[in-house]
Design an enzyme around this catalytic site. Structure first.
Site, PDB file in Angstrom:
ATOM      1  N   LYS A 118     -23.199 125.915 -17.775  1.00 44.03           N
ATOM      2  CA  LYS A 118     -23.883 125.434 -18.987  1.00 44.03           C
ATOM      3  C   LYS A 118     -23.460 126.260 -20.213  1.00 44.03           C
ATOM      4  CE  LYS A 118     -28.006 126.193 -17.227  1.00 44.03           C
ATOM      5  NZ  LYS A 118     -27.595 126.805 -15.946  1.00 44.03           N
TER       6      LYS A 118
ATOM      7  N   ARG B  31     -36.830 123.561 -18.232  1.00 46.90           N
ATOM      8  CA  ARG B  31     -36.594 123.902 -16.829  1.00 46.90           C
ATOM      9  C   ARG B  31     -37.746 123.493 -15.942  1.00 46.90           C
ATOM     10  NH1 ARG B  31     -32.844 128.455 -17.531  1.00 46.90           N
ATOM     11  NH2 ARG B  31     -32.441 129.427 -15.542  1.00 46.90           N
TER      12      ARG B  31
ATOM     13  N   ARG C  38     -19.091 136.761 -12.326  1.00 46.57           N
ATOM     14  CA  ARG C  38     -19.258 136.577 -13.782  1.00 46.57           C
ATOM     15  C   ARG C  38     -19.309 137.906 -14.546  1.00 46.57           C
ATOM     16  NH1 ARG C  38     -24.083 133.034 -16.146  1.00 46.57           N
ATOM     17  NH2 ARG C  38     -25.346 134.381 -14.828  1.00 46.57           N
TER      18      ARG C  38
ATOM     19  N   ARG D   5     -24.603 140.715 -15.347  1.00 47.79           N
ATOM     20  CA  ARG D   5     -26.047 140.562 -15.533  1.00 47.79           C
ATOM     21  C   ARG D   5     -26.820 141.129 -14.347  1.00 47.79           C
ATOM     22  NH1 ARG D   5     -27.146 134.501 -17.638  1.00 47.79           N
ATOM     23  NH2 ARG D   5     -28.769 134.615 -16.069  1.00 47.79           N
TER      24      ARG D   5
ATOM     25  N   ARG E 113     -33.122 132.541  -7.671  1.00 53.44           N
ATOM     26  CA  ARG E 113     -32.944 131.663  -8.841  1.00 53.44           C
ATOM     27  C   ARG E 113     -32.577 130.247  -8.401  1.00 53.44           C
ATOM     28  NH1 ARG E 113     -28.548 134.929 -11.836  1.00 53.44           N
ATOM     29  NH2 ARG E 113     -28.379 133.121 -13.182  1.00 53.44           N
TER      30      ARG E 113
HETATM   31  P1  AP5 Z   1     -21.917 130.107 -16.921  1.00 55.43           P
HETATM   32  O1  AP5 Z   1     -21.371 129.200 -17.965  1.00 55.43           O
HETATM   33  O2  AP5 Z   1     -22.318 131.484 -17.321  1.00 55.43           O
HETATM   34  O3  AP5 Z   1     -23.090 129.354 -16.120  1.00 55.43           O
HETATM   35  P2  AP5 Z   1     -24.564 128.947 -16.566  1.00 55.43           P
HETATM   36  O4  AP5 Z   1     -24.814 127.574 -16.066  1.00 55.43           O
HETATM   37  O5  AP5 Z   1     -24.750 129.176 -18.037  1.00 55.43           O
HETATM   38  O6  AP5 Z   1     -25.389 129.975 -15.674  1.00 55.43           O
HETATM   39  P3  AP5 Z   1     -26.612 130.956 -15.993  1.00 55.43           P
HETATM   40  O7  AP5 Z   1     -26.658 131.940 -14.855  1.00 55.43           O
HETATM   41  O8  AP5 Z   1     -26.500 131.545 -17.364  1.00 55.43           O
HETATM   42  O9  AP5 Z   1     -27.771 130.008 -15.914  1.00 55.43           O
HETATM   43  P4  AP5 Z   1     -29.217 130.351 -15.637  1.00 55.43           P
HETATM   44  O10 AP5 Z   1     -29.765 129.032 -15.931  1.00 55.43           O
HETATM   45  O11 AP5 Z   1     -29.558 130.943 -14.337  1.00 55.43           O
HETATM   46  O12 AP5 Z   1     -29.496 131.589 -16.633  1.00 55.43           O
HETATM   47  P5  AP5 Z   1     -30.402 131.714 -17.906  1.00 55.43           P
HETATM   48  O13 AP5 Z   1     -29.820 132.751 -18.751  1.00 55.43           O
HETATM   49  O14 AP5 Z   1     -30.699 130.370 -18.485  1.00 55.43           O
HETATM   50  O15 AP5 Z   1     -20.834 130.180 -15.733  1.00 55.43           O
HETATM   51  C1  AP5 Z   1     -21.042 131.008 -14.600  1.00 55.43           C
HETATM   52  C2  AP5 Z   1     -19.684 131.620 -14.140  1.00 55.43           C
HETATM   53  O16 AP5 Z   1     -18.834 130.559 -13.677  1.00 55.43           O
HETATM   54  C3  AP5 Z   1     -18.895 132.314 -15.260  1.00 55.43           C
HETATM   55  O17 AP5 Z   1     -18.254 133.440 -14.718  1.00 55.43           O
HETATM   56  C4  AP5 Z   1     -17.853 131.262 -15.723  1.00 55.43           C
HETATM   57  O18 AP5 Z   1     -16.666 131.866 -16.213  1.00 55.43           O
HETATM   58  C5  AP5 Z   1     -17.613 130.511 -14.415  1.00 55.43           C
HETATM   59  N1  AP5 Z   1     -17.329 129.095 -14.624  1.00 55.43           N
HETATM   60  C6  AP5 Z   1     -17.940 128.233 -15.485  1.00 55.43           C
HETATM   61  N2  AP5 Z   1     -17.457 126.996 -15.367  1.00 55.43           N
HETATM   62  C7  AP5 Z   1     -16.498 127.048 -14.378  1.00 55.43           C
HETATM   63  C8  AP5 Z   1     -15.638 126.071 -13.773  1.00 55.43           C
HETATM   64  N3  AP5 Z   1     -15.654 124.793 -14.160  1.00 55.43           N
HETATM   65  N4  AP5 Z   1     -14.826 126.480 -12.785  1.00 55.43           N
HETATM   66  C9  AP5 Z   1     -14.809 127.770 -12.375  1.00 55.43           C
HETATM   67  N5  AP5 Z   1     -15.581 128.743 -12.912  1.00 55.43           N
HETATM   68  C10 AP5 Z   1     -16.430 128.384 -13.899  1.00 55.43           C
HETATM   69  O19 AP5 Z   1     -31.802 132.224 -17.271  1.00 55.43           O
HETATM   70  C11 AP5 Z   1     -31.967 133.533 -16.785  1.00 55.43           C
HETATM   71  C12 AP5 Z   1     -33.444 133.799 -16.535  1.00 55.43           C
HETATM   72  O20 AP5 Z   1     -34.184 133.678 -17.782  1.00 55.43           O
HETATM   73  C13 AP5 Z   1     -34.145 132.801 -15.589  1.00 55.43           C
HETATM   74  O21 AP5 Z   1     -33.977 133.163 -14.240  1.00 55.43           O
HETATM   75  C14 AP5 Z   1     -35.607 132.930 -16.062  1.00 55.43           C
HETATM   76  O22 AP5 Z   1     -36.207 134.109 -15.574  1.00 55.43           O
HETATM   77  C15 AP5 Z   1     -35.457 133.068 -17.582  1.00 55.43           C
HETATM   78  N6  AP5 Z   1     -35.470 131.753 -18.247  1.00 55.43           N
HETATM   79  C16 AP5 Z   1     -34.454 131.224 -18.982  1.00 55.43           C
HETATM   80  N7  AP5 Z   1     -34.809 130.014 -19.440  1.00 55.43           N
HETATM   81  C17 AP5 Z   1     -36.062 129.758 -19.001  1.00 55.43           C
HETATM   82  C18 AP5 Z   1     -36.948 128.659 -19.129  1.00 55.43           C
HETATM   83  N8  AP5 Z   1     -36.598 127.549 -19.810  1.00 55.43           N
HETATM   84  N9  AP5 Z   1     -38.159 128.749 -18.528  1.00 55.43           N
HETATM   85  C19 AP5 Z   1     -38.542 129.847 -17.857  1.00 55.43           C
HETATM   86  N10 AP5 Z   1     -37.731 130.926 -17.681  1.00 55.43           N
HETATM   87  C20 AP5 Z   1     -36.497 130.886 -18.246  1.00 55.43           C
END
Ligand code: AP5
Length: 216
Positions: free
Chosen positions: A15, A90, A129, A162, A173
């Site tokens: 994402k 979410r 990552r 991270r 997660r």
């Molecule tokens: P990346 O683009 O970083 O993936 P992502 O989908 O953004 O993954 P996240 O881990 O950031 O999502 P998340 O939803 O768990 O985290 P968030 O920060 O929202 O890609 C991942 C890796 O793959 C990278 O190394 C990239 O280079 C590689 N890659 C990408 N595309 C590729 C491809 N096509 N092929 C190969 N490799 C590829 O949330 C973190 C925490 O915050 C949650 O656990 C929760 O505690 C809190 N939180 C956040 N939002 C909320 C909410 N709305 N409600 C409640 N709690 C929340």
């Protein structure tokens, strides 16, 4: 082209990676709830310290806190022409609150892009990552390595992993995602705004598929 867009997908689906590109193409800001929490934590605000308790365990931050934070961000002037939402909503509660907030302004979500990736691939992506401390650019040791290990290609900043990308927290997660976020697929399908995109292809191929989906 649609301007109020949600990127939906599991942790590691890509994402954040794709949002960085979409924000340039569409000219609207990238709003990532996880980034907002991490930035609050960096500043040691009460919100950041509260969120950390949940993030470290791989759990969702309570809806009330999350919804208030995102609503505040969406009210800023740069979000008035559209936004790319990443990681929000979410839960069903968050989705309904978002619909209500946009409806108050006579707006609605145009498109939900669901990036689908198999679970084993998600685990591999998160464990490799690396993120830039300064500009938040995202890398992967195997699929998207920086030119110089530990340094950001874009700004030369230091790369870090991270604290919630450990195997145990990643497992939690993913469980939370399947239980609390997957129901949103049905919610947005019923509203006729969801398009599924195959996220299990190269970053460039996913990018092309997302842009194609936005032309609908
Ligand atoms: P990346 O683009 O970083 O993936 P992502 O989908 O953004 O993954 P996240 O881990 O950031 O999502 P998340 O939803 O768990 O985290 P968030 O920060 O929202 O890609 C991942 C890796 O793959 C990278 O190394 C990239 O280079 C590689 N890659 C990408 N595309 C590729 C491809 N096509 N092929 C190969 N490799 C590829 O949330 C973190 C925490 O915050 C949650 O656990 C929760 O505690 C809190 N939180 C956040 N939002 C909320 C909410 N709305 N409600 C409640 N709690 C929340």
């Amino acid at each position: 082209m649609s301007k109020y867009i949600i990127l939906l997908g599991a942790p590691g689906a890509g994402k954040g990676t794709q949002a960085t590109m979409l924000t340039e193409v569409l000219g609207v800001p990238h709003v990532a709830s996880g980034d907002l929490f991490r930035s609050a934590l960096q500043k040691k605000t009460p919100l950041g310290l509260e969120a950390k308790k949940y993030m470290d365990q791989g759990l969702l931050v309570p809806d009330e806190v999350t919804i208030a934070m995102v609503r505040e961000r969406l009210a800023l002037p740069d979000c008035q022409e559209g936004v790319i939402l990443d990681g929000f909503p979410r839960t069903l509660e968050q989705a309904k609150a978002l619909d209500a907030a946009l409806a108050e302004e006579g707006r609605a979500i145009d498109k939900v892009l669901y990036i689908k990736v198999p679970t084993e691939e998600l685990v591999a992506r998160l464990s490799g990552r690396w993120i830039c401390r300064d500009c938040q650019a995202v890398y992967h040791t195997i699929t998207n390595p920086p030119k110089q290990a530990g340094r950001c290609d874009a700004c030369g900043g230091e790369l870090y992993q991270r604290s919630d990308d450990t195997p145990e927290t990643v497992r939690r997660r993913l469980e939370v995602y399947f239980e609390q976020t997957m129901p949103l697929i049905e919610y947005y399908t019923e509203r006729g705004v969801l398009t599924e995109v195959n996220g299990n292809q190269s970053i460039a191929e996913v990018q092309a598929a997302l842009l194609e989906a936005l032309k609908d």
